[in-house]
Design a protein around this motif. Sequence first.
Motif, short mmCIF file in Angstrom:
data_model
loop_
_atom_site.label_atom_id
_atom_site.label_comp_id
_atom_site.label_asym_id
_atom_site.label_seq_id
_atom_site.Cartn_x
_atom_site.Cartn_y
_atom_site.Cartn_z
N SER A 2 0.87 -1.22 0.04
CA SER A 2 -0.01 -0.11 0.08
C SER A 2 0.90 1.27 0.07
CB SER A 2 -0.80 -0.09 1.21
OG SER A 2 -0.05 0.29 2.45
N GLY A 3 0.15 2.36 -0.20
CA GLY A 3 0.97 3.60 -0.40
C GLY A 3 -0.09 5.02 -0.21
N SER A 4 0.50 5.92 -0.74
CA SER A 4 -0.19 7.27 -0.70
C SER A 4 0.35 7.92 -1.90
CB SER A 4 -0.06 7.87 0.40
OG SER A 4 1.32 8.19 0.78
N ARG A 5 -0.55 8.96 -2.49
CA ARG A 5 -0.14 9.83 -3.37
C ARG A 5 -0.35 11.20 -2.88
NH1 ARG A 5 -3.25 5.99 -5.83
NH2 ARG A 5 -2.65 5.24 -7.94
N LEU A 6 0.68 12.19 -3.38
CA LEU A 6 0.74 13.60 -2.92
C LEU A 6 1.07 14.29 -4.00
CD1 LEU A 6 4.10 14.31 -2.88
CD2 LEU A 6 4.17 12.86 -1.03
N ARG A 7 1.01 15.52 -3.94
CA ARG A 7 0.88 16.36 -5.15
C ARG A 7 2.42 17.29 -4.98
NH1 ARG A 7 -1.60 15.45 -9.72
NH2 ARG A 7 -1.96 17.91 -10.25
N LEU A 8 2.92 17.34 -5.96
CA LEU A 8 4.43 18.13 -5.98
C LEU A 8 4.50 18.79 -7.01
CD1 LEU A 8 6.90 18.57 -4.24
CD2 LEU A 8 7.92 16.97 -5.53
N GLU A 9 4.34 20.37 -6.95
CA GLU A 9 4.43 20.95 -8.46
C GLU A 9 3.55 20.63 -9.52
OE1 GLU A 9 8.54 20.88 -9.74
OE2 GLU A 9 9.46 22.07 -7.87
N GLY A 10 2.37 20.19 -8.98
CA GLY A 10 1.42 20.05 -9.57
C GLY A 10 1.32 18.64 -10.30
N LYS A 11 2.10 17.81 -10.09
CA LYS A 11 2.24 16.41 -10.27
C LYS A 11 1.89 15.25 -9.32
CE LYS A 11 3.94 17.60 -14.49
NZ LYS A 11 3.21 17.24 -15.80
N THR A 12 1.47 14.12 -9.69
CA THR A 12 0.98 13.20 -8.58
C THR A 12 2.22 12.35 -8.28
OG1 THR A 12 -1.14 13.03 -9.25
CG2 THR A 12 -0.24 11.14 -8.07
N VAL A 13 2.69 12.15 -7.05
CA VAL A 13 3.92 11.28 -6.86
C VAL A 13 3.27 10.11 -5.90
CG1 VAL A 13 6.10 11.41 -5.50
CG2 VAL A 13 5.58 13.27 -6.79
N ALA A 57 9.25 4.79 3.06
CA ALA A 57 9.05 5.50 1.84
C ALA A 57 9.56 4.95 0.58
CB ALA A 57 9.21 7.12 1.97
N ALA A 58 8.84 4.01 -0.19
CA ALA A 58 9.63 3.50 -1.28
C ALA A 58 8.98 4.36 -2.52
CB ALA A 58 9.10 2.14 -1.64
N VAL A 59 9.60 5.28 -3.22
CA VAL A 59 9.14 6.24 -4.19
C VAL A 59 8.94 5.82 -5.45
CG1 VAL A 59 10.01 8.11 -2.94
CG2 VAL A 59 11.31 7.00 -4.64
N ASP A 60 8.02 5.98 -6.33
CA ASP A 60 8.00 5.89 -7.82
C ASP A 60 8.56 7.15 -8.43
OD1 ASP A 60 6.97 3.44 -8.01
OD2 ASP A 60 4.84 4.07 -8.24
N LEU A 61 9.90 7.43 -9.11
CA LEU A 61 10.27 8.34 -9.46
C LEU A 61 9.48 9.03 -10.56
CD1 LEU A 61 14.08 7.01 -9.80
CD2 LEU A 61 13.24 9.07 -8.45
N PRO A 62 9.64 10.35 -11.05
CA PRO A 62 8.82 10.61 -11.97
C PRO A 62 8.64 9.87 -13.39
CG PRO A 62 9.97 12.33 -11.07
CD PRO A 62 10.52 11.15 -10.39
#
Length: 265
Positions: A2-13, A57-62
């Motif tokens: 599972s995870g979460s989404r956030l907005r950074l500079e108008g983009k979903t992360v 925090a396992a990120v998906d890079l842009p």
Amino acid sequence: MSGSRLRLEGKTVYVGNGSGHPDAGAASVVFVHGAGMDHTVWALPARHFARRGLRVAAVDLPGHGRSEGPAFDSINAMSDWLAAVLAALDIDRAAIVGHSMGSLVAYRFAMSQPDRCRALALLGTSAPMPVTGPLMNAARDNHHAAFDMANTWSHSTGTLGANANPGIWMLGAGERLLERSRPGVFHADLTACNGFDAGGGGRIGSPCLVIVGDDDLMTPARAGLDVASTLADATIVRLPGCGHAMLNERPNEVLDALIPIVTDA
């Protein structure tokens, strides 16, 4: 995971959390994937540390996985983006773990943000990280041969036989993950790796771990050992008979190596 989404500079992360529910003030660990990959490659270590109370925090890079693009073609840009993501997550300090391209992002982050890196783990690393011409050209053309080359070279010959973790077709899983990447993303990733310059940064003073596969054709073991020699406080773990895809080939050994540095630093 599972995870979460956030907005950074108008983009979903998208950030995977290992299905954890950490207490306030829990220590953090950040995972950065390699070229053409996404957060799912960290499923085992992410869940392990999340279930032991760490904030994961396992990120998906842009441009990768569930994060919006475009993909970056610079390691420095990825490192700056990572710093912004951690700020948005209110993570002041973390153990940073990266594999392959992700190891370069982690390395650059530790150099540019030393006060925010409590520990550094580099898996399948090389600095510089040159990319062979045929692979780069095939990726530029969005030709499937790029996935075939990268996936084949990433796995050792041992993947053709028995494995301690049955039930997964490693070559097939690696190929499918690359096939899921969006057009142009793999080429941007390889461009970032090929253009990486390890110079011009600060000194890494945090405890470090370097994991190398002795049969790694993508980032040979000697390259990882060279990186370790530049670090002031580095532990080296060698995986005999293991290729570049160490998270698939030797997941248990990788996790065992990560536990001390992630939990004790």
